[in-house]
Design an enzyme around this catalytic site. Structure first.
Site, PDB file in Angstrom:
ATOM      1  N   ALA A   1       0.834  -1.203   0.000  1.00  0.00           N
ATOM      2  CA  ALA A   1       0.000   0.000   0.000  1.00  0.00           C
ATOM      3  C   ALA A   1       0.865   1.248   0.000  1.00  0.00           C
ATOM      4  CB  ALA A   1      -0.928   0.010   1.212  1.00  0.00           C
ATOM      5  N   CYS A   2       0.539   2.173  -0.893  1.00  0.00           N
ATOM      6  CA  CYS A   2       1.207   3.469  -0.920  1.00  0.00           C
ATOM      7  C   CYS A   2       0.143   4.547  -1.077  1.00  0.00           C
ATOM      8  CB  CYS A   2       2.248   3.543  -2.027  1.00  0.00           C
ATOM      9  SG  CYS A   2       1.576   3.560  -3.698  1.00  0.00           S
ATOM     10  N   ASP A   3       0.569   5.776  -1.210  1.00  0.00           N
ATOM     11  CA  ASP A   3      -0.372   6.891  -1.194  1.00  0.00           C
ATOM     12  C   ASP A   3      -1.360   6.821  -2.343  1.00  0.00           C
ATOM     13  OD1 ASP A   3      -1.302   9.139   0.130  1.00  0.00           O
ATOM     14  OD2 ASP A   3      -0.183  10.509  -1.131  1.00  0.00           O
TER      15      ASP A   3
END
Length: 526
Positions: free
Chosen positions: A433-435
């Site tokens: 998960a990233c921005d």
């Protein structure tokens, strides 16, 4: 992998503010990023087929007179006013309809979906037609406001009679509720939102023009460059620079605002300085980081280098300002956003007549940043040699600033994974998960997927998502340190890992070993 037993300290007010800005920027990015291929397509069509493009085409570019003998009569046209006061039928082409209708509707639909799924997206699209036809400018800002608002209102209205509709009337109520709400919002947006957003757009455009007239556009780098390192650039870029730049591109055929943030020159110059004058892990990692940053367009790979020596932000600011000033002097810019910020994407969106200015803006910004960074690194070299190499800590700080996982940082240093909770049972799903759910997390997922495959594990799903889109279905969630708290909130039942090295990290081997160990444990218990 060690479990994190200690409760994280309560965030400070400044940290809370940063997180709020990150979330706002992430929401804006969530509306823009999935639709960037449409922006890129529009930019390519514009640079190729308009009257001053590389391959002018009056039908596709929308500038030809359809009334002339022999003109093709199969395309859509609209009445236009000639210089002598007479009217004629002009081809609509692709450029105008795409920027006026397609792109705002895509943004609005995505915003509605983020709030309330497909139903929210449909109502958002209906409502956004009101701001589109109620203004004379492309309604990107309007779509980013009306789209999520329409989805939220639809969600609240559905909640009023949820479970109270008599059997057999569900479809009737649902269809007419969405239709009536969409109609009302479209009318309200036409008369209320469109004039307001048009005025705000005029004010923002006037502000940018005032900076240009005063030759102060380079000062934007004082805000943008530090914001990038703190992962606050999404709110600035996607929320302001992209809409304003698109409006400028319509008026003048190009805009330098697309290069304020996306210019790969400053990051390239700083990494080059580390390659020649850095020490330890930072120096060894710089060449690989250059390839990812300059050619791959993933700028976050250089953020840990800045956090390791914050004084280097001065070099990035000077380099960014140099690039903006160069484009201002040459009157150069891009026709559409360069996404990601790769030199290839920049050149692909460069219109005819702007190549010299754009290329010089990249080279000069890299040179300015390199010179300042090299001097600063040389001045502190003895002190750095006496101290411990701080890149690993800086990577951790970068992950904390971003608040989510980034797959590209794995090329920089050896990393570590920290599990929030160890659980038993076989692993079926791992999420990076990233921005924005793209770029860095996609790279990390790809690396782990490859390692699992080499270990003979092919039934474990490894996917990448935005932190905001996490659900509680995942077993293992991998994020950067600063995003872990947000990920825990979205997926409280999952095991959470914090990874410092996303491209070549021993953490991946540990994850593979754990997956194999859990399988062996399950097999032994059967």
């Amino acid at each position: 992998m060690s479990a994190v037993a200690a409760t994280p300290p309560a965030p400070t007010r400044a940290k809370q503010t940063q997180v709020h800005i990150q979330r706002f920027g992430a929401f804006l990015t969530g509306m823009i990023m999935p639709n960037l291929p449409a922006f890129i397509a529009w930019g390519l069509i514009t640079s190729l087929f308009i009257a001053v493009g590389w391959m002018p085409n009056e039908i596709l570019g929308g500038f030809g007179n359809a009334d002339l003998p022999g003109s093709w009569q199969g395309a859509a046209t609209a009445l236009a006013l000639a210089d002598d006061g007479t009217t004629f039928h002009q081809y609509l082409g692709l450029v105008g309809p795409m920027i006026v209708y397609l792109l705002p509707l895509l943004i609005a639909n995505q915003g509605g979906r983020m709030v309330y799924g497909e139903r929210g997206g449909v109502v958002a699209s209906i409502a956004t037609m009101g701001v589109i036809v109620g203004s004379t400018i492309p309604m990107f800002l309007g779509a980013m406001i009306v789209g999520p608002l329409a989805g939220w209102l639809m969600k609240k209205i559905d909640a009023i009679w949820d479970g109270k509709i008599k059997p057999g009337f569900e479809m009737l109520v649902n269809m007419y509720a969405a239709g009536i709400l969409g109609m009302g919002l479209a009318i309200g947006a036409f008369f209320g939102v469109a004039p307001l957003v048009t005025q705000v757009s005029d004010w923002l455009g006037a502000g940018v023009q005032a900076l240009a007239d005063a030759h102060l556009l380079p000062l934007m780098s004082i805000i943008v460059e530090p914001a990038k390192v703190l992962f606050l650039n999404n709110a600035i870029g996607n929320g302001t620079l992209v809409p304003l730049g698109t409006q400028q591109a319509i008026d003048t055929g190009k805009s330098l605002l697309f290069l304020v943030e996306a210019n790969p020159g400053p990051g390239f110059g700083m990494l080059l300085a580390f390659m020649f004058f850095g020490i330890g892990t930072a120096r060894a990692s710089a060449p690989g980081a250059i390839i990812i940053q300059f050619f791959g367009g993933i700028h976050e790979v250089y953020f840990p280098f800045v956090l390791m020596k914050p004084i280097l932000i001065t070099g990035l600011i000077v380099g960014g300002a140099t690039g903006v000033a160069t484009n201002a002097v040459f009157g150069s810019g891009l026709v559409a956003p360069a996404a990601p910020g790769s030199i290839f994407a920049v050149l692909a969106q460069t219109p005819r007549g702007s190549h010299i200015g754009v290329i010089l803006s990249v080279l000069l910004s890299a040179a300015a940043t390199f010179l300042i960074s090299a001097v600063l690194l040389r001045l502190s070299r003895k002190r750095d040699l006496a101290a411990e190499d701080g890149l690993a800590a800086a990577i951790a700080q970068t992950e904390a600033n971003k608040g989510k996982a980034s797959s590209v940082l794995g090329t920089l240093a050896t990393g570590s994974a920290h599990g929030v909770r160890q659980q038993g049972g076989p692993v079926h799903t791992i999420i990076f998960a990233c921005d924005a759910g793209m770029g860095s997390s996609a790279m990390g997922a790809s690396v782990l997927r490859s390692k699992l495959k080499k270990a003979g594990i092919e039934d474990v799903a490894v996917v990448n998502k935005a932190v905001a889109h996490l659900t509680d279905e995942a077993q293992i969630v991998i994020t950067q340190r600063e995003l872990t708290d947000r990920a825990r909130h979205s997926a409280p039942s999952a095991e959470h890992r914090t990874v410092d090295n996303f491209m070549n990290s021993p953490v991946y081997d540990e994850v593979v070993a754990e997956v194999l160990a859990r399988r062996s444990t399950e097999g032994a218990s059967l």
